[in-house]
Design a protein around this motif. Structure first.
Motif, PDB file in Angstrom:
ATOM      1  N   GLU A  14       4.579  28.034  11.363  1.00 47.60           N
ATOM      2  CA  GLU A  14       4.281  27.586  12.721  1.00 47.60           C
ATOM      3  C   GLU A  14       3.624  26.208  12.742  1.00 47.60           C
ATOM      4  N   GLU A  15       2.694  25.989  11.842  1.00 44.36           N
ATOM      5  CA  GLU A  15       2.050  24.669  11.787  1.00 44.36           C
ATOM      6  C   GLU A  15       3.067  23.566  11.467  1.00 44.36           C
ATOM      7  N   TRP A  16       4.018  23.933  10.626  1.00 42.56           N
ATOM      8  CA  TRP A  16       5.045  22.975  10.226  1.00 42.56           C
ATOM      9  C   TRP A  16       5.934  22.620  11.427  1.00 42.56           C
ATOM     10  N   LEU A  17       6.368  23.636  12.154  1.00 43.32           N
ATOM     11  CA  LEU A  17       7.197  23.366  13.330  1.00 43.32           C
ATOM     12  C   LEU A  17       6.404  22.590  14.379  1.00 43.32           C
ATOM     13  N   MET A  18       5.113  22.851  14.455  1.00 45.00           N
ATOM     14  CA  MET A  18       4.259  22.096  15.385  1.00 45.00           C
ATOM     15  C   MET A  18       4.166  20.632  14.952  1.00 45.00           C
ATOM     16  N   ALA A  19       4.154  20.389  13.668  1.00 45.81           N
ATOM     17  CA  ALA A  19       4.140  19.007  13.185  1.00 45.81           C
ATOM     18  C   ALA A  19       5.448  18.316  13.585  1.00 45.81           C
ATOM     19  N   ALA A  20       6.568  19.044  13.453  1.00 42.69           N
ATOM     20  CA  ALA A  20       7.853  18.501  13.916  1.00 42.69           C
ATOM     21  C   ALA A  20       7.787  18.221  15.413  1.00 42.69           C
ATOM     22  N   GLU A  21       7.138  19.129  16.109  1.00 45.15           N
ATOM     23  CA  GLU A  21       7.011  18.980  17.566  1.00 45.15           C
ATOM     24  C   GLU A  21       6.220  17.713  17.921  1.00 45.15           C
ATOM     25  N   TYR A  22       5.235  17.367  17.116  1.00 41.31           N
ATOM     26  CA  TYR A  22       4.491  16.116  17.356  1.00 41.31           C
ATOM     27  C   TYR A  22       5.436  14.920  17.339  1.00 41.31           C
ATOM     28  N   ILE A  23       6.376  14.918  16.395  1.00 41.29           N
ATOM     29  CA  ILE A  23       7.358  13.820  16.330  1.00 41.29           C
ATOM     30  C   ILE A  23       8.305  13.892  17.525  1.00 41.29           C
ATOM     31  N   MET A  24       8.839  15.079  17.760  1.00 41.52           N
ATOM     32  CA  MET A  24       9.857  15.250  18.795  1.00 41.52           C
ATOM     33  C   MET A  24       9.303  15.021  20.197  1.00 41.52           C
ATOM     34  N   SER A  25       8.043  15.411  20.395  1.00 41.87           N
ATOM     35  CA  SER A  25       7.483  15.287  21.744  1.00 41.87           C
ATOM     36  C   SER A  25       7.292  13.827  22.140  1.00 41.87           C
ATOM     37  N   GLU A  26       7.351  12.922  21.182  1.00 41.52           N
ATOM     38  CA  GLU A  26       7.276  11.494  21.501  1.00 41.52           C
ATOM     39  C   GLU A  26       8.656  10.892  21.716  1.00 41.52           C
ATOM     40  N   GLY A  27       9.697  11.722  21.515  1.00 43.43           N
ATOM     41  CA  GLY A  27      11.033  11.228  21.840  1.00 43.43           C
ATOM     42  C   GLY A  27      12.035  11.172  20.701  1.00 43.43           C
ATOM     43  N   ASN A  28      11.589  11.388  19.472  1.00 37.14           N
ATOM     44  CA  ASN A  28      12.521  11.308  18.347  1.00 37.14           C
ATOM     45  C   ASN A  28      12.980  12.715  17.936  1.00 37.14           C
ATOM     46  N   PRO A  29      14.226  13.067  18.206  1.00 43.95           N
ATOM     47  CA  PRO A  29      14.692  14.439  17.918  1.00 43.95           C
ATOM     48  C   PRO A  29      15.209  14.605  16.490  1.00 43.95           C
ATOM     49  N   ASN A  30      15.227  13.512  15.708  1.00 43.02           N
ATOM     50  CA  ASN A  30      15.910  13.530  14.410  1.00 43.02           C
ATOM     51  C   ASN A  30      14.992  13.950  13.263  1.00 43.02           C
ATOM     52  N   VAL A  31      14.577  15.206  13.285  1.00 40.43           N
ATOM     53  CA  VAL A  31      13.670  15.689  12.259  1.00 40.43           C
ATOM     54  C   VAL A  31      14.429  16.601  11.291  1.00 40.43           C
ATOM     55  N   ILE A  32      14.282  16.314  10.005  1.00 38.70           N
ATOM     56  CA  ILE A  32      14.849  17.150   8.949  1.00 38.70           C
ATOM     57  C   ILE A  32      13.658  17.764   8.213  1.00 38.70           C
ATOM     58  N   LEU A  33      13.592  19.077   8.159  1.00 38.95           N
ATOM     59  CA  LEU A  33      12.475  19.744   7.475  1.00 38.95           C
ATOM     60  C   LEU A  33      12.775  19.865   5.987  1.00 38.95           C
ATOM     61  N   CYS A  34      11.733  19.891   5.184  1.00 38.24           N
ATOM     62  CA  CYS A  34      11.936  20.032   3.739  1.00 38.24           C
ATOM     63  C   CYS A  34      10.913  20.991   3.130  1.00 38.24           C
ATOM     64  N   GLU A  35      11.397  22.140   2.674  1.00 35.64           N
ATOM     65  CA  GLU A  35      10.554  23.123   1.981  1.00 35.64           C
ATOM     66  C   GLU A  35      10.389  22.664   0.538  1.00 35.64           C
ATOM     67  N   ARG A  36       9.135  22.575   0.070  1.00 36.85           N
ATOM     68  CA  ARG A  36       8.867  22.016  -1.262  1.00 36.85           C
ATOM     69  C   ARG A  36       7.877  22.855  -2.048  1.00 36.85           C
ATOM     70  N   GLY A  37       7.761  24.129  -1.660  1.00 32.18           N
ATOM     71  CA  GLY A  37       6.848  25.002  -2.388  1.00 32.18           C
ATOM     72  C   GLY A  37       5.480  25.008  -1.744  1.00 32.18           C
ATOM     73  N   ILE A  38       4.848  26.156  -1.797  1.00 29.49           N
ATOM     74  CA  ILE A  38       3.514  26.293  -1.208  1.00 29.49           C
ATOM     75  C   ILE A  38       2.519  26.617  -2.316  1.00 29.49           C
ATOM     76  N   ARG A  39       1.250  26.438  -1.998  1.00 29.55           N
ATOM     77  CA  ARG A  39       0.205  26.683  -2.997  1.00 29.55           C
ATOM     78  C   ARG A  39      -0.192  28.160  -2.972  1.00 29.55           C
ATOM     79  N   THR A  40      -0.054  28.807  -4.123  1.00 27.74           N
ATOM     80  CA  THR A  40      -0.450  30.208  -4.238  1.00 27.74           C
ATOM     81  C   THR A  40      -1.296  30.354  -5.500  1.00 27.74           C
ATOM     82  N   TYR A  41      -1.670  31.582  -5.806  1.00 29.86           N
ATOM     83  CA  TYR A  41      -2.470  31.841  -7.003  1.00 29.86           C
ATOM     84  C   TYR A  41      -1.644  31.683  -8.289  1.00 29.86           C
ATOM     85  N   GLU A  42      -0.325  31.739  -8.194  1.00 32.11           N
ATOM     86  CA  GLU A  42       0.529  31.730  -9.393  1.00 32.11           C
ATOM     87  C   GLU A  42       0.536  30.340 -10.031  1.00 32.11           C
TER      88      GLU A  42
END
Lengths: 338, 338, 338, 338
Positions: free
Chosen positions: C216-244
């Motif tokens: 959700e935070e990630w999509l909200m970050a995209a929304e920050y870009i899009m809400s200013e008028g730029n719809p061209n957002v490409i998301l990129c999953e790059r791994g999250i921080r876990t205990y492993e």
């Protein structure tokens, strides 16, 4: 649903209420607090007629909350639980429960020497692993039954009560007879078969939090023990697994006030496993006492660098003396004693 | 590599040593401790002739350690850093830095009223967000420049120093002029462009730990500021992201002794963001003081349930009074004062 | 609230509806899907008269859901977004977006050689860091503006489009002019000042997920870009921080179907940063393609063991050839192509 | 230390080597790979004379690595383990092991109906919990011994092999007799007493990864079983606990290639517990097959919304049909079959 009643409500009224709400699949629990009586209901209570109950003599309040656990629940048991170990030892009251000793019992000489030292410093309980849950099957697994005999000898000599971990349901009878406080380790926090059987004893159980257990899962594990009849559960926060690698685990200090809010059970802190670093035991102990923990369990070894397990996180007897001295003024500041 | 020298070592000797070890790609840092002088080297030091240096007059010891950071490093700077804000305010010494105020500045009336209350209770700094980093672009983003004016008015009236978060490098000049302590929020802990520019100021920077930053990454972020010339960094532990959902974040209380070991920088605790739950601020504050934090930053709101942001974790002014009263005996027990 | 309308609904009706629901503090968004038109409303919609609207010609359905984001929201935009880069490159359709190149641009020779190799293997985009966000201020920070010139040279020679990370708002105009796809790194995912300014451009933005950002935070970050008028957002999953700790990060493969469900934006996978281990890029790439990712960004270095950054996770050009060959049959199996 | 020998090395040579290296506290393991023989040593091997051994006939190589586990270790056992269940079922080879069925056995009608459906779709194993490890003692604990009888009936009718979880060491003999594959649940992954006893059986053990177990801890748990003599361990990745709450757990897809690198044991994936969301089972299954998992275990219920446990993550038989159809082309693409 929780029904609060005046302290002097008659048994006949309580029986009448219980009869009204009795139903298969619904669990009813009755408790006495310092200023009221409580009837708690686990399970669906939609069809209970609140109007009728609220008119009954003595009923103060009906609280419509859905609770998942009851025997460990502060709402069903408003006063703190104080577990009595013997005439001079209680857990959960003003006195802090100080448990200390080596990670593993290694020899008679070792355990006796450490026991004497920690007793002198102020500990009233001796810890020492005899069946050791080790990540690798090739690591030292503990002295087992021989180790238990050594613990008993140390108890005889020092008068300290002994605390040690149980690994197998086969040992329950032996532990019941020989051990003063039976520890359930983190790895077994959700070994429900073990929990249920310990629930049939009349012994204090020290229930460590699982490595990544939520507060709710932990209280539910306590509930497994309590629902079988044993109310003597002492919780132990020992750090949780997070991404941070600077410490062995991350001490979740917030767990102490949370547990105090959600439950009436005593909770102690294990700074040794939380930190995994010797010099950190002292500051963490101070924080634990300040925030209201009911005690500490600290690994002490007379020769930490030669310890067969967890040497890096064991303090020397001298360091243990200092820790006890350092926590005393904080205990005093919040109205507690050792 | 670290070279320890006697306190009275002559400048000429130090210059000679520095000349010997100077090399592109190698960073040299010089520090004065209470009982020695220190020359620290970041980078490959294999080709430095230890024999020659160890014979020089004043050299006590050469320590061959590979350190990743230097200006924030306790090894290069053994004494605690004490940051002087004005004649009556220092950070990092015996006095605790108490920062308090609303999550966001909402109106003149609100900020003035809260400022007066927290000042009375003992706070010496007023916090209040004016540029708010909100997860959603549709949430209240702060009163911005207007909010800053209100903070200044509150400072004028109460004499409290003001602490507020910076969001854009465009505001650096303005913040330098108007703000007493500039806060870098968790989300910007690794906004290196911002850090480098703040490093060029001569202002205290309150650097919050990133949501899942390791201790090392956090110190490295401080190093980004310090390596540009600004040594006035105050660290702030505010809870880390873990699997546990009973609290908003998990206060990593171990971070305080760890930072004290690894660095000379002052560190304060933000129990409000760590817990996210109003009633928990008090116990967490007690733990933070007991373990040696150099201060607290606590969200206070005169009407928390109507707060435009973070109401659930804001305490009332009355609760704040109680918190201050409760931490005093603990501060005294460990030799500190408010 | 979401209002679904028939595809052929007249503009006059839509205008009438919009007039009816217009209100300060309420955000209205209009979209065209393959089989319907949509009017979405962010904010309180309690006082909107559903009866009146449902009677209007063309209205199919009124859905009462409270959505926190809108421009990135699949509910407000049912069809997949397909971003057109040029005549032969689109992102989000049947074709996979393959981005490849070194972690950092190091020299003309290096970037040209790698660019040629990855182009031959099938990549259509060249990555290469010129401003590098490094944990330590003492690590290689990139060739900066000189590096950008080298990237442009590589583009000129190979025809590959260039993808590089922006670190400072000061560079926005330059990046707008010179870079084909602007990358926002994990550490800046919630650098809202930067996001808002990128929202004013008409350029594709590659938005990497923060180290411990929720979906959700990630999509909200995209929304920050899009809400200013730029719809061209490409998301990129790059791994999250876990205990492993066996991998650098934990690739959250579930993020791909989750994003596809919650949003219409294209999402690609960065197996290099997720794993941090060279030999693992191949299996992770296969999983990413199988689960429906819209592309891959893979670090390739002609001499990984001498790379100035991230060598351990960079594959050789030969290994990259193999990866491309290995993912082709899987892409075919699910109806996609490179 | 690992000693590699030519395939045709004589027994007498091997015996001679073993005699030379034998020592208390040192564990020796012997294995045959497709192209060599291997002698592995766990424990200190400093005093072993490499020169003498390297001269012996047949010795190809001596590798000085310190390994913590041996029976589960790929280095000591280079070829994949293929576990033979019966004439038509093997685990770990080209064929995928498809296990399917309800979370809990609820009634004869339910289990028979589901068994028939999943068999038709292509499953060769039937799962169904009879002793259920539930977080709360007040939740449905399974049909227990009665449930086991129903599983046996379903096996009789459909010919599917049965897979079910063991909760108590008291049931080991019964499970040995009646169950085809014995499952150890996540909560018991480090219930070492249970693991050791299962190590004495000659039955396949399905060992689920603990909620926050590292890859190494998981392999060590397998080693506990194997070190007692049972080599038939099948690992099962079922998601780990992270901060992300959009899914029940986070499927650690990287675990599959990691396990394949570190161990020779087969590994399957449980997308149901990983996701906790019905519609996500399909995409996760595709990723699991593409990355090389040896099978899948999927919860199927004929009426998921009425399921006594885990309904939200159970797919319908129709959805299961689709999943099987969807993974087939991917299996084919990587050279595997169902």
């Amino acid at each position: 649903m929780i029904i609060k009643l005046e302290k002097e409500t008659k048994e006949s009224v309580i029986d009448a209420i219980k009869k009204m709400i009795e139903k298969e699949e619904r669990i009813i629990v009755e408790n006495e607090a310092s200023d009221c009586k409580i009837i708690g209901i686990i399970g669906d209570s939609k069809d209970i007629d609140r109007n009728v109950i609220s008119c009954m003599k003595g009923v103060i309040d009906i609280i419509d909350e859905t609770e998942k656990y009851k025997r460990a629940n502060r709402k069903f048991h408003p006063d703190d639980t104080i577990i009595s170990i013997d005439e001079e030892r209680t857990v959960g009251g003003d006195n802090l429960m100080i448990i200390s000793g080596p990670c593993a019992v290694e020899s008679e000489e070792q355990i006796i020497e450490i026991a004497k030292r920690v007793k002198n410093a102020g500990a009233k309980y001796l810890r020492g692993g005899v069946f050791k849950p080790r990540t690798s099957p090739y690591d030292f697994q503990g002295l087992q039954y021989e180790g238990l005999e050594l613990l008993k000898k140390a108890r005889e000599i020092t008068g300290l009560k002994i605390v040690t971990e149980i690994m197998s349901t086969d040992d329950i009878e032996l532990y019941e007879k020989e051990v003063d406080v039976i520890q359930v380790g983190s790895r077994n926090m959700q070994n429900f078969d073990l929990l249920k059987r310990l629930g049939k004893l009349n012994k204090p159980i020290l229930l460590k939090r699982g490595l990544s257990a939520t507060i709710e899962e932990w209280l539910m594990a306590a509930e497994y023990i309590m629902s079988e009849g044993n109310p003597n559960v002492i919780l132990c926060e020992r750090g949780i697994r997070t991404y941070e690698t600077a410490t062995r685990n991350t001490l979740d200090i917030s767990a102490i006030p949370l547990i105090k809010k959600m439950s009436h059970l005593p909770i102690i802190v294990d700074p040794s496993h939380a930190a995994g670093i010797r010099w950190m035991i002292e500051p963490l102990s101070k924080a634990a006492v300040a925030i209201g923990a009911d005690g500490l369990i600290i690994e002490v070894h007379n020769n930490p660098d030669k310890a067969l397990s967890d040497g890096a996180q064991s303090v020397t007897p001298d360091m243990f003396d200092t820790i006890i001295e350092d926590i005393k003024p904080i205990a005093t500041a919040i109205g507690r004693s050792l």
